[in-house]
Motif scaffolding. Structure first.
Motif, mmCIF file in Angstrom:
data_model
loop_
_atom_site.group_PDB
_atom_site.id
_atom_site.type_symbol
_atom_site.label_atom_id
_atom_site.label_comp_id
_atom_site.label_asym_id
_atom_site.label_seq_id
_atom_site.Cartn_x
_atom_site.Cartn_y
_atom_site.Cartn_z
ATOM 1 N N ILE A 269 44.867 31.273 4.865
ATOM 2 C CA ILE A 269 43.816 30.633 5.992
ATOM 3 C C ILE A 269 44.066 30.146 7.173
ATOM 4 O O ILE A 269 43.722 30.551 8.208
ATOM 5 N N ALA A 270 45.251 29.389 7.116
ATOM 6 C CA ALA A 270 45.582 28.590 8.327
ATOM 7 C C ALA A 270 46.344 29.820 9.257
ATOM 8 O O ALA A 270 46.107 29.676 10.432
ATOM 9 N N LEU B 225 43.592 31.740 10.934
ATOM 10 C CA LEU B 225 42.801 30.990 12.117
ATOM 11 C C LEU B 225 43.575 30.856 13.314
ATOM 12 O O LEU B 225 43.209 30.886 14.312
ATOM 13 N N PHE C 87 43.517 34.130 15.191
ATOM 14 C CA PHE C 87 42.128 34.229 16.160
ATOM 15 C C PHE C 87 42.173 33.352 17.194
ATOM 16 O O PHE C 87 41.960 33.414 18.311
ATOM 17 N N ALA C 88 42.762 32.050 16.864
ATOM 18 C CA ALA C 88 42.791 31.022 18.195
ATOM 19 C C ALA C 88 43.794 31.666 19.157
ATOM 20 O O ALA C 88 43.391 31.348 20.410
#
Length: 85
Positions: free
Chosen positions: A15-16, A19, A22-23
């Motif tokens: 998950i990290a 994310l 996407f960042a």
């Protein structure tokens, strides 16, 4: 049956990384150079190795970029200054 903490940690890492990916697509970060993106990921808490994997490079390559940036920054300090007699 109790939850498996190793499986939970593995999912948190997935998950990290998702994310972070996407960042990195945000225009403010996307336009940075490789070293800037690695610094951003480092600020999020990723290790240099993990940041390199996310960026599709190696930690050795990032280390080389850091050395070049430090060398160029050091060399530019004296640009434009006059030498004393």
């Amino acid at each position: 049956m109790p939850p498996d903490p190793t499986n939970e940690a593995a999912w948190l890492e997935v998950i990290a990384r998702a994310l972070a990916f996407f960042a990195l697509q945000h225009p403010e970060i996307r336009d940075r150079n490789m070293l800037g993106k690695a610094g951003f990921l480092s600020g999020l808490g990723f290790s240099e190795q993990a940041a390199a994997e996310i960026l599709g490079t190696t930690s050795n390559s990032l280390g080389g970029l850091k050395r070049l940036a430090a060398k160029n920054k050091k060399g530019r300090k004296n640009v434009g200054k006059k030498k004393g007699k």
